[in-house]
Design an enzyme around this catalytic site. Sequence first.
Site, mmCIF file in Angstrom:
data_model
loop_
_atom_site.group_PDB
_atom_site.id
_atom_site.type_symbol
_atom_site.label_atom_id
_atom_site.label_comp_id
_atom_site.label_asym_id
_atom_site.label_seq_id
_atom_site.Cartn_x
_atom_site.Cartn_y
_atom_site.Cartn_z
ATOM 1 N N ARG A 73 0.840 -1.362 -0.119
ATOM 2 C CA ARG A 73 0.068 0.115 0.047
ATOM 3 C C ARG A 73 0.697 1.278 -0.108
ATOM 4 O O ARG A 73 0.251 2.355 -0.483
ATOM 5 C CB ARG A 73 -1.167 -0.110 1.021
ATOM 6 C CG ARG A 73 -1.816 1.452 1.402
ATOM 7 C CD ARG A 73 -2.888 1.262 1.948
ATOM 8 N NE ARG A 73 -2.912 0.589 3.422
ATOM 9 C CZ ARG A 73 -2.302 0.931 4.499
ATOM 10 N NH1 ARG A 73 -1.770 2.254 4.444
ATOM 11 N NH2 ARG A 73 -2.391 0.353 5.430
ATOM 12 N N TYR A 126 -14.462 16.253 -16.439
ATOM 13 C CA TYR A 126 -15.084 15.045 -16.205
ATOM 14 C C TYR A 126 -16.033 14.942 -15.233
ATOM 15 O O TYR A 126 -15.980 15.472 -14.047
ATOM 16 C CB TYR A 126 -13.701 14.119 -15.964
ATOM 17 C CG TYR A 126 -14.258 12.642 -15.878
ATOM 18 C CD1 TYR A 126 -14.638 11.875 -16.941
ATOM 19 C CD2 TYR A 126 -13.983 12.071 -14.615
ATOM 20 C CE1 TYR A 126 -14.875 10.634 -16.583
ATOM 21 C CE2 TYR A 126 -14.162 10.817 -14.572
ATOM 22 C CZ TYR A 126 -14.793 10.017 -15.376
ATOM 23 O OH TYR A 126 -15.030 8.669 -15.350
ATOM 24 N N ASP A 198 -5.749 17.645 -15.690
ATOM 25 C CA ASP A 198 -6.155 16.369 -16.088
ATOM 26 C C ASP A 198 -5.744 16.196 -17.355
ATOM 27 O O ASP A 198 -6.226 16.712 -18.431
ATOM 28 C CB ASP A 198 -7.909 16.094 -15.770
ATOM 29 C CG ASP A 198 -8.033 14.685 -15.945
ATOM 30 O OD1 ASP A 198 -7.190 13.917 -17.034
ATOM 31 O OD2 ASP A 198 -9.274 14.098 -15.641
ATOM 32 N N LYS A 223 -7.113 4.969 -19.436
ATOM 33 C CA LYS A 223 -7.290 5.503 -20.948
ATOM 34 C C LYS A 223 -6.220 4.994 -21.690
ATOM 35 O O LYS A 223 -5.949 4.037 -22.085
ATOM 36 C CB LYS A 223 -7.716 6.664 -20.953
ATOM 37 C CG LYS A 223 -9.012 7.212 -19.846
ATOM 38 C CD LYS A 223 -10.102 6.710 -20.293
ATOM 39 C CE LYS A 223 -11.114 6.649 -19.013
ATOM 40 N NZ LYS A 223 -11.537 7.874 -18.536
HETATM 41 C C1 LIG Z 1 -12.082 8.287 -17.230
HETATM 42 C C2 LIG Z 1 -11.590 9.498 -16.752
HETATM 43 C C3 LIG Z 1 -11.363 9.855 -15.539
HETATM 44 C C4 LIG Z 1 -11.402 8.992 -14.148
HETATM 45 O O1 LIG Z 1 -10.517 7.579 -14.570
HETATM 46 P P1 LIG Z 1 -11.075 6.327 -13.788
HETATM 47 O O2 LIG Z 1 -9.814 5.642 -14.208
HETATM 48 O O3 LIG Z 1 -12.359 6.046 -14.617
HETATM 49 O O4 LIG Z 1 -11.053 6.496 -12.344
HETATM 50 C C5 LIG Z 1 -10.954 11.223 -15.014
HETATM 51 N N1 LIG Z 1 -10.555 11.974 -16.089
HETATM 52 C C6 LIG Z 1 -10.943 11.791 -17.240
HETATM 53 C C7 LIG Z 1 -10.678 13.214 -18.129
HETATM 54 C C8 LIG Z 1 -11.601 10.843 -17.561
HETATM 55 O O5 LIG Z 1 -11.881 10.468 -19.025
#
Ligand SMILES: *Cc1c(COP(=O)(O)O)cnc(C)c1O
Length: 396
Positions: A73, A126, A198, A223
């Site tokens: 962890r 998001y 992000d 992603k």
């Molecule tokens: C999918 C997504 C997230 C969240 O990510 P997870 O891995 O699903 O928790 C955050 N920001 C953007 C722009 C996303 O497309």
Amino acid sequence: MSKPADTDDPGTAGSRPDEPGFETLCTHFGEDRAASFGAAAPPIVQTSTFVYPTAEAFGQRGDPDTPFWDYTRVGNPTTALLEAKLARLERGEWALAFASGMGAITAALQGCLASGDHVVCVASCYAPTRWYLDEVLTRFGVGVTYVDSVDAEGFLAALQPRTRLVYLESPTSGVFHVLDVPALTAALAPRGVLTVLDNSWASPCFQNPLELGCDLVLHSATKYIGGHSDVVAGIVVGRDREIERRVRRQAELAGACLDPFAAWLLVRGLRTLALRMAQHQTSGLAVARMLAGHPGVLAVHHPGLDSHAGHELARRQLRGYAGLFSFALVDQSPEAARRFLNRLRLFSIGVSWGGHESLAIEMPRPAGSDGARLIRLHCGLETTSDLVADVREALL
Ligand SMILES: *Cc1c(COP(=O)(O)O)cnc(C)c1O
């Protein structure tokens, strides 16, 4: 395998002639193959705990300079390899991996904010990020203002005396607005306001927000970094060591740590990130251009098109374009959107994006929105001409 020293020269990923290129770093950076039988692929250190050679060694537990691993962890060699690579690829000093993108986002925000602080957030972020700010952080006394603007002035006008952090996406989710990130960070840094971006859409391959003046970069590694639709993960990257200490502590205590096997899958994904991004870019632009010239299409929101309001900014800030964008049909009825989605054969209907497969959804419209009904496409790794033909035929 020993713990990586955190003095690794962050350097830049391929921006200078004497620097290894992005793909070379993905292949070699941070690897210690001699320490694992010469294996070309790194080992998966699939363990919860680590044992110490002596009671004296155990006595050094918690000392940041101890050479011993302790508990997964808090840290793990496979995860540390992923973190070292991402710190380097994003031109940061440190990176932390999480069990999801939301795990990364929430740890970064909780690590940086305290009760009474105020956050300015880009309105078209998001959606779960917005839900977290509205439903969780506000319960702990953090105020939030959303800004629906692409220029720095709109964000600066929303600042309050207690504004601690500005939360950005560029391009933004859904509508793919491009923000003037360097103008914004230049204005915010002297005021002591942190800027967090992000960067899931561009991936470290096409944009490095720390180089644009941001303090923290976030990724949903689910992603493009993972890229194969088989892992959920998140990343935070930064430079400041005090912020690292706070986000790391938050990560340890909130506990959204990444599993070593998932970290290994992400290291594997990084090997082909640049190749995949080039293919996503080619297909995304080809499908977007076909749509932009189609009489049944009202608007295409792709920052790589000349017609996009943020195209000039995008050319300055991005090195390429991801395969995710949205568009609106001339026929704005819900039936037309559903007919289009149901007629697609290669694009499947489903959330997420960034994987090998093409995906399409109708975007949820924010409450009270009178904007056009948007369809979001993720162009995967199928043959470009097949994707263009699939979308064209679904429009008939
Ligand atoms: C999918 C997504 C997230 C969240 O990510 P997870 O891995 O699903 O928790 C955050 N920001 C953007 C722009 C996303 O497309």
